[in-house]
Design a protein around this motif. Sequence first.
Motif, PDB file in Angstrom:
ATOM      1  N   THR A  79       0.819  -1.209   0.000  1.00 37.04           N
ATOM      2  CA  THR A  79       0.000   0.000   0.000  1.00 37.04           C
ATOM      3  C   THR A  79       0.856   1.263   0.000  1.00 37.04           C
ATOM      4  O   THR A  79       0.453   2.265  -0.594  1.00 37.04           O
ATOM      5  CB  THR A  79      -0.973   0.014   1.188  1.00 37.04           C
ATOM      6  N   ASP A  80       2.022   1.219   0.638  1.00 36.25           N
ATOM      7  CA  ASP A  80       2.903   2.397   0.621  1.00 36.25           C
ATOM      8  C   ASP A  80       3.309   2.750  -0.805  1.00 36.25           C
ATOM      9  O   ASP A  80       3.386   3.928  -1.163  1.00 36.25           O
ATOM     10  CB  ASP A  80       4.156   2.161   1.471  1.00 36.25           C
ATOM     11  N   ARG A  81       3.579   1.728  -1.622  1.00 29.21           N
ATOM     12  CA  ARG A  81       3.959   1.961  -3.017  1.00 29.21           C
ATOM     13  C   ARG A  81       2.832   2.653  -3.775  1.00 29.21           C
ATOM     14  O   ARG A  81       3.059   3.562  -4.575  1.00 29.21           O
ATOM     15  CB  ARG A  81       4.319   0.631  -3.688  1.00 29.21           C
ATOM     16  N   TRP A  82       1.589   2.233  -3.529  1.00 28.17           N
ATOM     17  CA  TRP A  82       0.441   2.858  -4.191  1.00 28.17           C
ATOM     18  C   TRP A  82       0.293   4.324  -3.769  1.00 28.17           C
ATOM     19  O   TRP A  82       0.074   5.188  -4.611  1.00 28.17           O
ATOM     20  CB  TRP A  82      -0.835   2.081  -3.876  1.00 28.17           C
ATOM     21  N   VAL A  83       0.438   4.587  -2.483  1.00 29.04           N
ATOM     22  CA  VAL A  83       0.312   5.975  -1.998  1.00 29.04           C
ATOM     23  C   VAL A  83       1.452   6.819  -2.549  1.00 29.04           C
ATOM     24  O   VAL A  83       1.234   7.959  -2.989  1.00 29.04           O
ATOM     25  CB  VAL A  83       0.257   6.026  -0.456  1.00 29.04           C
ATOM     26  N   GLU A  84       2.668   6.287  -2.565  1.00 29.74           N
ATOM     27  CA  GLU A  84       3.808   7.030  -3.121  1.00 29.74           C
ATOM     28  C   GLU A  84       3.588   7.342  -4.594  1.00 29.74           C
ATOM     29  O   GLU A  84       3.879   8.448  -5.055  1.00 29.74           O
ATOM     30  CB  GLU A  84       5.099   6.233  -2.941  1.00 29.74           C
ATOM     31  N   ALA A  85       3.063   6.386  -5.350  1.00 31.88           N
ATOM     32  CA  ALA A  85       2.800   6.611  -6.776  1.00 31.88           C
ATOM     33  C   ALA A  85       1.752   7.708  -6.958  1.00 31.88           C
ATOM     34  O   ALA A  85       1.923   8.610  -7.790  1.00 31.88           O
ATOM     35  CB  ALA A  85       2.354   5.321  -7.450  1.00 31.88           C
TER      36      ALA A  85
END
Length: 164
Positions: free
Chosen positions: A48-54
Motif C-alpha cells: 500500500t505504501d507503493r500505491w500511496v507514493e505513486a
Amino acid sequence: MDLTQAPVLRAAGPDDAAAGATMHAACWREAYGPYVDAGLLEARLADTDRWVEAWTRQLAGGPPRVLAEVDGELVGFAVAGPSRDEDHATPAELYAIYTRSAWWGSGLGQRLWDAVRPDEPCSLWVLEANQRARAFYRRNGFEPDGSRELYAGLDAWEIRMVTP
C-alpha cells in the motif's frame, strides 16, 4: 456506498493521495480479478505504501486527475496525457479510467471519460480479456490497432485501442 446520489466530479489534489491509492487498488481488484491470477494481483496490491507514493508523485507532477466522489468517498477517477508509447501512435493517451464495480453501468465511466477526453487522437491499453471495458471503449470510438503486449506484472495480455 450511496448509489442513489450522483457522484461529484472534481480535480484531484495532493491531499487525495492516500484515498486515491486505496480506491485505485480496490478498482484493480474488482476490474482485474476475473482475468488474472489472484496471487499475482494480490501481490501487486499488497504494498500500500507503493500505491500511496505513486499517487503522491503523480498528483505532484503528472497530468491532472479527475475524481468521482460520493459523500466523501472516492468511487472513480480518470487521467489522460501525452502518449507514453515509443511509437507515439497517437498524441494523447488515456492512462487510467476506473470506477468501483458498484458504479459499472451507471454512466459514471462516461462522465469521467468526457471530463478528461483530449481534443486529439488518443490511445489506451486494456486487458485483452476484459470485454466489458473494451465495449465501453468501442462505444467511445476506440478500435484495436493490432498492438499487443504482455503486462508482465499481472501476466496478462493487453491490446492497444486508438481513436482516429
